[in-house]
Design a protein around this motif. Structure first.
Motif, PDB file in Angstrom:
ATOM      1  N   LYS A 131       0.841  -1.189   0.000  1.00 42.32           N
ATOM      2  CA  LYS A 131       0.000   0.000   0.000  1.00 42.32           C
ATOM      3  C   LYS A 131       0.880   1.245   0.000  1.00 42.32           C
ATOM      4  CE  LYS A 131      -4.173   1.728   2.200  1.00 42.32           C
ATOM      5  NZ  LYS A 131      -4.734   2.073   0.945  1.00 42.32           N
ATOM      6  N   ILE A 132       0.495   2.237  -0.811  1.00 40.68           N
ATOM      7  CA  ILE A 132       1.200   3.516  -0.840  1.00 40.68           C
ATOM      8  C   ILE A 132       0.166   4.638  -0.846  1.00 40.68           C
ATOM      9  CG2 ILE A 132       3.293   2.657  -1.968  1.00 40.68           C
ATOM     10  CD1 ILE A 132       2.235   3.808  -4.611  1.00 40.68           C
ATOM     11  N   SER A 133       0.604   5.825  -0.529  1.00 40.16           N
ATOM     12  CA  SER A 133      -0.304   6.970  -0.523  1.00 40.16           C
ATOM     13  C   SER A 133      -0.595   7.417  -1.958  1.00 40.16           C
ATOM     14  CB  SER A 133       0.315   8.128   0.257  1.00 40.16           C
ATOM     15  OG  SER A 133       1.383   8.693  -0.472  1.00 40.16           O
ATOM     16  N   GLU A 134      -1.672   8.144  -2.104  1.00 42.67           N
ATOM     17  CA  GLU A 134      -2.035   8.686  -3.413  1.00 42.67           C
ATOM     18  C   GLU A 134      -0.943   9.622  -3.924  1.00 42.67           C
ATOM     19  OE1 GLU A 134      -5.819  11.013  -5.455  1.00 42.67           O
ATOM     20  OE2 GLU A 134      -5.837  10.590  -3.317  1.00 42.67           O
ATOM     21  N   ILE A 135      -0.333  10.388  -3.033  1.00 41.81           N
ATOM     22  CA  ILE A 135       0.747  11.303  -3.412  1.00 41.81           C
ATOM     23  C   ILE A 135       1.969  10.524  -3.883  1.00 41.81           C
ATOM     24  CG2 ILE A 135       2.379  13.027  -2.522  1.00 41.81           C
ATOM     25  CD1 ILE A 135       0.028  13.972  -0.694  1.00 41.81           C
ATOM     26  N   GLU A 136       2.329   9.460  -3.161  1.00 39.17           N
ATOM     27  CA  GLU A 136       3.472   8.634  -3.560  1.00 39.17           C
ATOM     28  C   GLU A 136       3.211   7.941  -4.896  1.00 39.17           C
ATOM     29  OE1 GLU A 136       6.297   5.036  -1.815  1.00 39.17           O
ATOM     30  OE2 GLU A 136       4.560   5.670  -0.645  1.00 39.17           O
ATOM     31  N   ALA A 137       1.958   7.567  -5.145  1.00 36.40           N
ATOM     32  CA  ALA A 137       1.592   6.879  -6.390  1.00 36.40           C
ATOM     33  C   ALA A 137       1.903   7.730  -7.617  1.00 36.40           C
ATOM     34  CB  ALA A 137       0.117   6.492  -6.369  1.00 36.40           C
ATOM     35  N   ASN A 138       1.900   9.042  -7.452  1.00 35.78           N
ATOM     36  CA  ASN A 138       2.189   9.938  -8.580  1.00 35.78           C
ATOM     37  C   ASN A 138       3.626   9.834  -9.066  1.00 35.78           C
ATOM     38  OD1 ASN A 138      -0.427  11.001  -8.654  1.00 35.78           O
ATOM     39  ND2 ASN A 138       0.065  12.516  -7.083  1.00 35.78           N
ATOM     40  N   ASN A 139       4.492   9.174  -8.294  1.00 33.09           N
ATOM     41  CA  ASN A 139       5.902   9.028  -8.671  1.00 33.09           C
ATOM     42  C   ASN A 139       6.166   7.806  -9.544  1.00 33.09           C
ATOM     43  OD1 ASN A 139       6.693  11.294  -7.139  1.00 33.09           O
ATOM     44  ND2 ASN A 139       6.696  10.038  -5.282  1.00 33.09           N
ATOM     45  N   TYR A 140       5.142   7.022  -9.819  1.00 33.79           N
ATOM     46  CA  TYR A 140       5.309   5.766 -10.558  1.00 33.79           C
ATOM     47  C   TYR A 140       4.339   5.696 -11.731  1.00 33.79           C
ATOM     48  CZ  TYR A 140       7.606   4.510  -6.177  1.00 33.79           C
ATOM     49  OH  TYR A 140       8.428   4.498  -5.083  1.00 33.79           O
ATOM     50  N   GLU A 141       4.667   4.804 -12.649  1.00 34.80           N
ATOM     51  CA  GLU A 141       3.763   4.511 -13.763  1.00 34.80           C
ATOM     52  C   GLU A 141       2.543   3.763 -13.241  1.00 34.80           C
ATOM     53  OE1 GLU A 141       3.732   4.962 -17.174  1.00 34.80           O
ATOM     54  OE2 GLU A 141       5.576   6.135 -17.143  1.00 34.80           O
ATOM     55  N   GLN A 142       1.381   4.105 -13.764  1.00 28.06           N
ATOM     56  CA  GLN A 142       0.153   3.374 -13.459  1.00 28.06           C
ATOM     57  C   GLN A 142       0.174   2.078 -14.274  1.00 28.06           C
ATOM     58  OE1 GLN A 142      -2.170   4.808 -11.348  1.00 28.06           O
ATOM     59  NE2 GLN A 142      -3.436   2.997 -11.397  1.00 28.06           N
ATOM     60  N   TRP A 143      -0.257   0.967 -13.660  1.00 25.83           N
ATOM     61  CA  TRP A 143      -0.330  -0.290 -14.423  1.00 25.83           C
ATOM     62  C   TRP A 143      -1.627  -0.278 -15.204  1.00 25.83           C
ATOM     63  CZ3 TRP A 143       1.605  -5.623 -12.454  1.00 25.83           C
ATOM     64  CH2 TRP A 143       1.556  -6.548 -13.497  1.00 25.83           C
ATOM     65  N   ILE A 144      -1.527   0.284 -16.390  1.00 21.00           N
ATOM     66  CA  ILE A 144      -2.617   0.202 -17.351  1.00 21.00           C
ATOM     67  C   ILE A 144      -2.044  -0.520 -18.551  1.00 21.00           C
ATOM     68  CG2 ILE A 144      -3.782   2.312 -16.566  1.00 21.00           C
ATOM     69  CD1 ILE A 144      -2.610   3.713 -19.048  1.00 21.00           C
ATOM     70  N   VAL A 145      -2.885  -1.097 -19.349  1.00 20.03           N
ATOM     71  CA  VAL A 145      -2.433  -1.763 -20.565  1.00 20.03           C
ATOM     72  C   VAL A 145      -2.638  -0.778 -21.714  1.00 20.03           C
ATOM     73  CG1 VAL A 145      -2.713  -3.748 -22.073  1.00 20.03           C
ATOM     74  CG2 VAL A 145      -2.972  -4.030 -19.598  1.00 20.03           C
ATOM     75  N   TRP A 146      -1.543  -0.224 -22.192  1.00 19.03           N
ATOM     76  CA  TRP A 146      -1.578   0.784 -23.245  1.00 19.03           C
ATOM     77  C   TRP A 146      -1.923   0.141 -24.589  1.00 19.03           C
ATOM     78  CZ3 TRP A 146      -0.277   6.033 -22.515  1.00 19.03           C
ATOM     79  CH2 TRP A 146       0.167   6.358 -21.238  1.00 19.03           C
ATOM     80  N   THR A 147      -2.857   0.750 -25.326  1.00 21.80           N
ATOM     81  CA  THR A 147      -3.148   0.304 -26.691  1.00 21.80           C
ATOM     82  C   THR A 147      -2.084   0.908 -27.613  1.00 21.80           C
ATOM     83  OG1 THR A 147      -4.543   2.196 -27.271  1.00 21.80           O
ATOM     84  CG2 THR A 147      -5.643   0.271 -26.223  1.00 21.80           C
ATOM     85  N   PRO A 148      -1.971   0.404 -28.848  1.00 15.24           N
ATOM     86  CA  PRO A 148      -0.970   0.963 -29.758  1.00 15.24           C
ATOM     87  C   PRO A 148      -1.132   2.477 -29.961  1.00 15.24           C
ATOM     88  CG  PRO A 148      -1.887  -1.045 -30.681  1.00 15.24           C
ATOM     89  CD  PRO A 148      -2.667  -0.743 -29.444  1.00 15.24           C
ATOM     90  N   THR A 149      -2.345   2.923 -30.231  1.00 11.27           N
ATOM     91  CA  THR A 149      -2.517   4.354 -30.508  1.00 11.27           C
ATOM     92  C   THR A 149      -2.283   5.196 -29.255  1.00 11.27           C
ATOM     93  OG1 THR A 149      -4.926   4.158 -30.268  1.00 11.27           O
ATOM     94  CG2 THR A 149      -4.021   4.032 -32.497  1.00 11.27           C
TER      95      THR A 149
END
Length: 166
Positions: A136-154
């Protein structure tokens, strides 16, 4: 549905000249397109690991060039941003072209696989994932990392244009 086959160490050229406005562009088949008459209009990524249902981990290099770009100059360039997770549609549909497969590629040694950090969840539910472990991390700390989303090509192509041509 076709299965996407990728191997760690494969390097793909990502075209920066294809349309990205229409969501249908992710599904268009580009397998017959060769893109050979293009100039320095490609970015590059290397497959780190296929996480199957969670996307494919890749590192994107801070380099723009041609389909004939030198392998060593690609992997010697810095990462444009930390590793991310992509869908395999760009590869499956031939939108992104495989240009090299790195021999003796070791995801840990060459790409620091166990050090990849991605944020899961949002707000108060933010968790930092690293090497299969979540904390678990804070919302503020989360801004320092990439979000785990699955990026589409576009989506990734738009991000690359924004990052490379600011």
């Amino acid at each position: 549905m076709e299965k996407i086959k990728v191997r760690p160490g494969e390097i793909y050229a990502i075209p920066l000249f294809l349309p990205t406005e229409d969501i249908k562009e992710n599904l268009k088949n580009y397998k017959k397109e060769k893109f050979e008459n293009r100039g320095r209009e490609f970015a590059y990524c290397r497959i780190i690991k296929d996480k199957v249902g969670s996307g494919i981990f890749v590192e994107v290099f801070n380099k723009v060039g041609t389909l004939q770009e030198d392998f060593q100059s690609i992997i010697n360039s810095c990462r444009l941003f930390p590793p991310i997770s992509i869908s395999g549609l760009g590869i499956l549909k031939g939108r992104w072209k495989k240009i090299y497969t790195q021999r003796d590629y070791d995801p840990e040694k060459d790409s620091s696989l166990s050090k990849i950090q991605l944020v899961l969840g949002r707000g108060e539910d933010s968790r930092l994932w690293q090497n299969g472990i979540e904390r678990k991390i804070s919302e503020i700390e989360a801004n320092n990392y990439e979000q785990w989303i699955v990026w589409t090509p576009t989506q990734l192509e738009i991000r690359l244009k924004n990052e490379l041509f600011k």
